[in-house]
Design an enzyme around this catalytic site. Sequence first.
Site, PDB file in Angstrom:
ATOM      1  N   HIS A   1      -6.316  62.822 102.516  1.00 38.42           N
ATOM      2  CA  HIS A   1      -7.351  62.941 103.752  1.00 38.42           C
ATOM      3  C   HIS A   1      -8.588  62.164 103.768  1.00 38.42           C
ATOM      4  O   HIS A   1      -8.886  61.733 102.678  1.00 38.42           O
ATOM      5  CB  HIS A   1      -7.432  64.253 103.974  1.00 38.42           C
ATOM      6  CG  HIS A   1      -8.268  65.169 102.942  1.00 38.42           C
ATOM      7  ND1 HIS A   1      -8.205  65.282 101.685  1.00 38.42           N
ATOM      8  CD2 HIS A   1      -9.379  65.701 103.073  1.00 38.42           C
ATOM      9  CE1 HIS A   1      -8.969  65.727 101.071  1.00 38.42           C
ATOM     10  NE2 HIS A   1      -9.764  66.271 101.865  1.00 38.42           N
TER      11      HIS A   1
ATOM     12  N   ASP B   1     -14.913  62.609  99.077  1.00 34.11           N
ATOM     13  CA  ASP B   1     -14.634  62.755  97.797  1.00 34.11           C
ATOM     14  C   ASP B   1     -13.210  62.394  97.404  1.00 34.11           C
ATOM     15  O   ASP B   1     -12.879  62.414  96.109  1.00 34.11           O
ATOM     16  CB  ASP B   1     -14.667  64.125  97.242  1.00 34.11           C
ATOM     17  CG  ASP B   1     -13.965  65.221  98.007  1.00 34.11           C
ATOM     18  OD1 ASP B   1     -13.853  64.997  99.355  1.00 34.11           O
ATOM     19  OD2 ASP B   1     -13.714  66.197  97.559  1.00 34.11           O
ATOM     20  N   HIS B   2     -12.266  61.845  98.291  1.00 34.20           N
ATOM     21  CA  HIS B   2     -10.932  61.514  98.188  1.00 34.20           C
ATOM     22  C   HIS B   2     -10.527  59.710  98.467  1.00 34.20           C
ATOM     23  O   HIS B   2      -9.625  59.454  98.233  1.00 34.20           O
ATOM     24  CB  HIS B   2      -9.973  62.159  98.955  1.00 34.20           C
ATOM     25  CG  HIS B   2     -10.188  63.772  98.531  1.00 34.20           C
ATOM     26  ND1 HIS B   2      -8.988  64.412  97.800  1.00 34.20           N
ATOM     27  CD2 HIS B   2     -10.837  64.756  98.634  1.00 34.20           C
ATOM     28  CE1 HIS B   2      -9.330  65.720  97.696  1.00 34.20           C
ATOM     29  NE2 HIS B   2     -10.570  65.791  98.077  1.00 34.20           N
TER      30      HIS B   2
ATOM     31  N   HIS C   1      -6.257  72.129 106.003  1.00 30.03           N
ATOM     32  CA  HIS C   1      -7.827  71.825 105.715  1.00 30.03           C
ATOM     33  C   HIS C   1      -8.304  71.424 107.100  1.00 30.03           C
ATOM     34  O   HIS C   1      -7.764  71.566 107.925  1.00 30.03           O
ATOM     35  CB  HIS C   1      -7.696  70.589 104.577  1.00 30.03           C
ATOM     36  CG  HIS C   1      -8.899  70.418 104.028  1.00 30.03           C
ATOM     37  ND1 HIS C   1      -9.761  71.249 103.600  1.00 30.03           N
ATOM     38  CD2 HIS C   1      -9.535  69.150 103.683  1.00 30.03           C
ATOM     39  CE1 HIS C   1     -10.728  70.734 102.888  1.00 30.03           C
ATOM     40  NE2 HIS C   1     -10.570  69.574 102.884  1.00 30.03           N
TER      41      HIS C   1
ATOM     42  N   ASP D   1      -6.804  68.490  99.762  1.00 30.69           N
ATOM     43  CA  ASP D   1      -7.214  69.999  99.550  1.00 30.69           C
ATOM     44  C   ASP D   1      -6.625  70.844 100.775  1.00 30.69           C
ATOM     45  O   ASP D   1      -5.964  70.474 101.586  1.00 30.69           O
ATOM     46  CB  ASP D   1      -8.710  69.815  99.999  1.00 30.69           C
ATOM     47  CG  ASP D   1      -9.442  68.988  99.226  1.00 30.69           C
ATOM     48  OD1 ASP D   1      -9.209  68.468  98.223  1.00 30.69           O
ATOM     49  OD2 ASP D   1     -10.819  68.517  99.666  1.00 30.69           O
TER      50      ASP D   1
ATOM     51  N   HIS E   1     -10.110  69.995  91.096  1.00 29.83           N
ATOM     52  CA  HIS E   1     -11.143  70.002  92.396  1.00 29.83           C
ATOM     53  C   HIS E   1     -12.125  71.269  92.440  1.00 29.83           C
ATOM     54  O   HIS E   1     -12.466  71.601  93.538  1.00 29.83           O
ATOM     55  CB  HIS E   1     -10.251  69.974  93.712  1.00 29.83           C
ATOM     56  CG  HIS E   1     -10.964  69.673  94.916  1.00 29.83           C
ATOM     57  ND1 HIS E   1     -11.543  70.531  95.837  1.00 29.83           N
ATOM     58  CD2 HIS E   1     -11.192  68.543  95.421  1.00 29.83           C
ATOM     59  CE1 HIS E   1     -12.173  69.753  96.765  1.00 29.83           C
ATOM     60  NE2 HIS E   1     -11.920  68.579  96.723  1.00 29.83           N
TER      61      HIS E   1
HETATM   62 ZN    ZN Z   1     -12.037  67.148  98.397  1.00 31.01          ZN
HETATM   63 ZN    ZN Z   2     -11.344  67.787 101.835  1.00 26.36          ZN
END
Ligand code: ZN
Ligand code: ZN
Length: 313
Positions: A62, A66-67, A142, A212, A270
């Site tokens: 996604h 942070d990804h 999410h 996530d 995570h």
């Molecule tokens: Zn994340």
């Molecule tokens: Zn996320």
Amino acid sequence: MPFSVTILGSSSALPTSERFPTAHLLNANERFFLIDCGEGTQIQLRKFRIRLGKINHIFISHLHGDHIFGLFGLISSFNLIGRTATLHIYGPDQIEELILDHLEFFQNDLSFDIAIHKFQHHRSATIHKDTNVEVITIPLKHRVPTCGFLFRERQAPRNIKKEMVEKYEIPIRDIVKIKDGKDFKTNEGETIPNSELTLPPFRVRSYAYCSDTAYSEKIIELIKNVDILYHEATFLHKDEDLAAETLHSTSKQAAGIALKAEVRKLLIGHFSSRYKNYDTFEKEAQEIFPETTAVNDGDVFTVSRIREKGTAV
Ligand SMILES: [Zn+2]
Ligand SMILES: [Zn+2]
């Protein structure tokens, strides 16, 4: 023929001195799949001695920073080292716009092509298939469109015993049929059963990556019986409300999913940087699902190769 996962980053939004943001690398029979690409992923790849050139497929769950923040630096480095092989990037709908905008500004003369494969986030689909592995999306719950990924080996044919080929002088045209499970008839009319001619195939190995996501039992059917499940556990269970509010999971929720899906092993990660001690994550999860490990950057988890009747090789 390895099947192993290397944890490149195990933090959530804020990196710490010990933990980079999320990224995993799956080695499936010497094919390398990068799963998410948080900031600094290329540094981790170098640190753990994984050659950048081995990566041809990147899966982005996604579009939260942070990804994906590490993807742009990685693309730039691929260019600097003169990559020529096409890079395949899989992600939710808007990923194409994001990458093209970035390239237009910084880098419109790459030494290699990028093939962008967009997936629908609300239904599961097979998004990649090669001779070894298939990759299936796992729709997650999410704040933005998100999918996890199930990596599953493709069923290999039975292995024919070399000594049997010699003993019965089996012609090449019959070998494929025997590998598919057929018996063999000799010139004298004797039928040799397949079980005598072959070894059972190797058991299919699998890895499910779910980050996530809020707690969602909808994923259970898709990840049933996998060898390794990675499920995010951003919060400890005392912060269950916070997890619900931000559409993340707690350690106990991740363990509950692993238990219901009857997986062999659960990895959790995570982690929110608000916590100082990560042992509690593992302890909480193990109360529900004992085969849980709270991951650290650099950890490697391997699934051994086993013949279907259970003989390790
Ligand atoms: Zn994340
Ligand atoms: Zn996320």
